[in-house]
Design an enzyme around this catalytic site. Structure first.
Site, mmCIF file in Angstrom:
data_model
loop_
_atom_site.group_PDB
_atom_site.id
_atom_site.type_symbol
_atom_site.label_atom_id
_atom_site.label_comp_id
_atom_site.label_asym_id
_atom_site.label_seq_id
_atom_site.Cartn_x
_atom_site.Cartn_y
_atom_site.Cartn_z
ATOM 1 N N GLU A 72 -4.595 -9.349 4.624
ATOM 2 C CA GLU A 72 -5.207 -8.653 5.746
ATOM 3 C C GLU A 72 -6.232 -7.650 5.203
ATOM 4 O O GLU A 72 -5.863 -6.643 4.620
ATOM 5 C CB GLU A 72 -4.133 -7.887 6.544
ATOM 6 C CG GLU A 72 -4.723 -7.045 7.657
ATOM 7 C CD GLU A 72 -3.852 -5.861 8.068
ATOM 8 O OE1 GLU A 72 -3.941 -5.437 9.226
ATOM 9 O OE2 GLU A 72 -3.088 -5.327 7.229
ATOM 10 N N ASP A 114 -0.254 -6.943 3.312
ATOM 11 C CA ASP A 114 -0.642 -5.961 4.312
ATOM 12 C C ASP A 114 -1.717 -5.027 3.760
ATOM 13 O O ASP A 114 -1.632 -4.575 2.613
ATOM 14 C CB ASP A 114 0.621 -5.154 4.679
ATOM 15 C CG ASP A 114 0.380 -4.175 5.807
ATOM 16 O OD1 ASP A 114 -0.047 -4.616 6.889
ATOM 17 O OD2 ASP A 114 0.619 -2.964 5.628
ATOM 18 N N ASP A 150 1.505 6.541 -0.011
ATOM 19 C CA ASP A 150 0.788 5.470 -0.717
ATOM 20 C C ASP A 150 1.332 5.308 -2.135
ATOM 21 O O ASP A 150 1.518 6.297 -2.851
ATOM 22 C CB ASP A 150 -0.705 5.804 -0.806
ATOM 23 C CG ASP A 150 -1.428 5.514 0.488
ATOM 24 O OD1 ASP A 150 -0.921 5.921 1.551
ATOM 25 O OD2 ASP A 150 -2.505 4.882 0.433
ATOM 26 N N ASN A 157 0.828 -1.199 0.000
ATOM 27 C CA ASN A 157 0.000 0.000 0.000
ATOM 28 C C ASN A 157 0.864 1.251 0.000
ATOM 29 O O ASN A 157 0.520 2.261 -0.600
ATOM 30 C CB ASN A 157 -0.905 0.009 1.230
ATOM 31 C CG ASN A 157 -1.743 1.261 1.301
ATOM 32 O OD1 ASN A 157 -2.590 1.500 0.438
ATOM 33 N ND2 ASN A 157 -1.463 2.119 2.286
#
Ligand code: CA
Length: 546
Positions: free
Chosen positions: A283, A247, A217, A151
């Site tokens: 996740e 993640d 990001d 990310n």
């Protein structure tokens, strides 16, 4: 995959909660205190079990935070060599996969802001150490999956620094272009201060950084970024990892599940193109109906957040809500997840590095509740994850650093392998003893966890099987369900209360043999004809007589 239907099996069970007073020695049997129990039932009965070697991704995975796990060179920081020294411990417990939280160079102790995706943080060691780790794991049949943080990067990553330099030099009235600086395209820069954007120092620009200004990001739409990601996966697969823990996938495109799933679909296909065996678990910290949709991407596993944490299904049931909720939630999930991808492998877990540890969930627990929760996690289908130290009932809550305290090998902070923990960690006071004090106590949390893993690894019905409730054998504190896989069925009965209970299994006559048990005290589980006597907080696995 066949959909599972509730089977009301006609077990006519009368369940009576006996007025037996909780055994008088129970309070003195805190999890680690030396016990005279030379004959704890599970140590004897479970000796007959034969764990099956895992040959697919229905595994038992140990989550390791290298920083706090085992220090080999006395600088107080855990490292890969320390982890290698503890592989026997991990194998002996019964784990056959390790998830390493990020090991790449980073400016923070937790290393979730990567500044080089193709190296090992010097605090942890070298690529040679990593290769040695893979080799040692391979010899033990342990797979390794690594955290892939896509990310965002660190703001000290070369990509971000180059883009920053470029924008600093760019004359005010010039158009920015990736033609002159490819890294301009790697992140989301804007002249406007949008939601989730931070100002870029010494410029009039802003950049997207949802978590923290030091974690910009990535622009996952960029073909160049995607090509970098593919190279990164290839790098780690070439070094022998089995796959990746992804993640924060719900933040890839914040607030846009559809785009997140679309990106995941690309990512998973790309990884499996590099190696068809490549395993992915993600996740997506959100509600069940939402993370279930991510299975449509073709991903192998999504972490099952609905069973985890202080308010998840496991802790809620242990704290007194309807015991059947545990099996019923699994039945619902089987149908829900399969509706998106029939090859899904659920990834049940109970706590992780972002959650308070379980020992704090149950005030005044003598260890029985912590133990039972471990079993409830490990008795679920799929790839079950356990956070390091939960097998000892470690404590840790409040700020994140406290949840990542040094693995409690010994009470002596100077003992071999002991780490000092994150700098900003508060003093974390443990309620249950260290590994050193637990290892030889048959009633310790550690030995309970080891038995629970042994049972898990011995029954494919547990790792792979589908759940069907056996309502006639249940009341609100005792739950019973079957698990079936490839024509074989076992019956699991759990007493989720501190008081002894009895179940009449007369109409489930086929389950006439006690195959495995989990005890939290010295009292035995007994099956006499069709009456199953269950001491408080105990679990029985029954099968057909051979
Ligand atoms: Ca070290």
């Amino acid at each position: 995959m066949k959909k599972n239907h509730l089977q009301k099996s006609g077990i006519c069970a009368l369940l009576a909660v006996l007025a037996m007073c909780a055994c008088t020695n129970k309070d003195s049997e805190a999890a680690g205190s030396p016990s005279a129990a030379s004959s704890v039932q599970m140590m004897e009965l479970n000796q007959n079990l034969t764990p099956v070697k895992a040959d697919d991704d229905f595994r038992s995975t140990y989550e390791v935070f290298v920083y706090s796990f085992a220090d080999s060179d006395n600088d107080g920081i855990g490292d890969l060599k320390g982890l290698i020294s503890k592989l026997d411990y991990i194998e002996d417990l019964g784990f056959n996969e390790i998830w390493l939280m990020p090991v790449c160079p980073s400016d923070t102790y937790h290393k979730y802001d990567v500044n080089d995706y193709k190296d090992i943080d010097p605090e942890y060691g070298t690529m040679d150490d990593f290769d040695a780790l893979i080799k040692e794991c391979d010899q033990r049949g342990i797979e390794v999956i690594v955290d892939l943080v896509l990310n965002h990067t660190s703001d000290t990553h070369e990509w971000f620094r180059e883009a920053h330099e470029y924008l600093k030099e760019l004359p005010e009235d010039w158009e920015a272009s990736a033609e002159y600086c490819p890294y301009f395209d790697y992140y989301n820069f804007s002249r406007d201060a949008g939601d989730g954007y931070s100002p870029l120092s010494d410029t009039n620009w802003y950049y997207e950084a949802r978590f923290w200004s030091e974690m910009p990001d990535l622009n996952l739409d960029s073909e160049k970024v995607r090509s970098e990601i593919s190279d990164i996966m290839k790098f780690w697969l070439d070094h022998g990892v089995h796959g990746f823990r992804l993640d924060a996938v719900t933040s890839y495109y914040t607030g846009n599940n559809e785009k997140n799933i679309e990106f995941l679909k690309w990512l998973v296909a790309e990884g499996k193109k590099l190696n068809p065996e490549c395993y992915f678990v993600a996740e997506g910290w959100t509600d069940r109906n939402t993370f279930a949709q991510y299975y449509a991407s073709g991903i192998d596993s999504m972490f099952d957040f609905s069973f985890a944490n202080n308010d998840g299904v496991i802790a809620s049931v242990i704290k007194g809500s309807d015991a059947n909720a545990y099996g019923e939630a699994q039945v619902r999930e089987q149908e829900l997840f399969a509706s998106y991808n029939e090859n899904y492998i659920n990834a049940p877990f109970y706590t992780n590095h972002d959650m308070a540890r379980s020992a704090g969930y149950y005030p005044n627990d003598d260890g029985s509740k912590v133990k039972t929760a471990i079993a409830m996690n490990l008795f679920m289908r799929g790839n079950a994850f356990v956070y390091y130290g939960e097998e000892l009932g470690m404590k840790g809550s409040g700020k994140d650093e406290n949840k990542r305290a040094p693995m409690y090998w010994s009470d002596d902070p100077e003992a071999e392998f002991m780490c000092t923990g994150p700098i900003d960690m508060d003093e974390v006071k443990m309620v249950f003893p260290s590994y050193e004090a637990q290892k030889d106590d048959p009633l310790s949390i550690y030995n309970y966890a080891k038995q629970a893993l042994k049972i898990r690894n011995s029954f494919k019905e547990i790792t792979h099987g589908e759940v069907a409730m056996q309502y006639d054998a249940c009341n609100n504190r005792v739950t019973a369900y079957t698990k079936s896989y490839e024509g074989s069925t076992i019956l699991i009965v759990m007493n989720l209360s501190g008081e002894a209970a009895e179940a009449d299994l007369s109409s489930a006559a086929e389950f006439s043999e006690l195959k495995a048990v989990l005890n939290t005290n010295e009292e035995k589980i007994e099956l006499n004809d069709s009456t199953l006597k269950l001491p408080g907080w105990s679990i029985a696995v029954l099968g057909k007589k051979q």
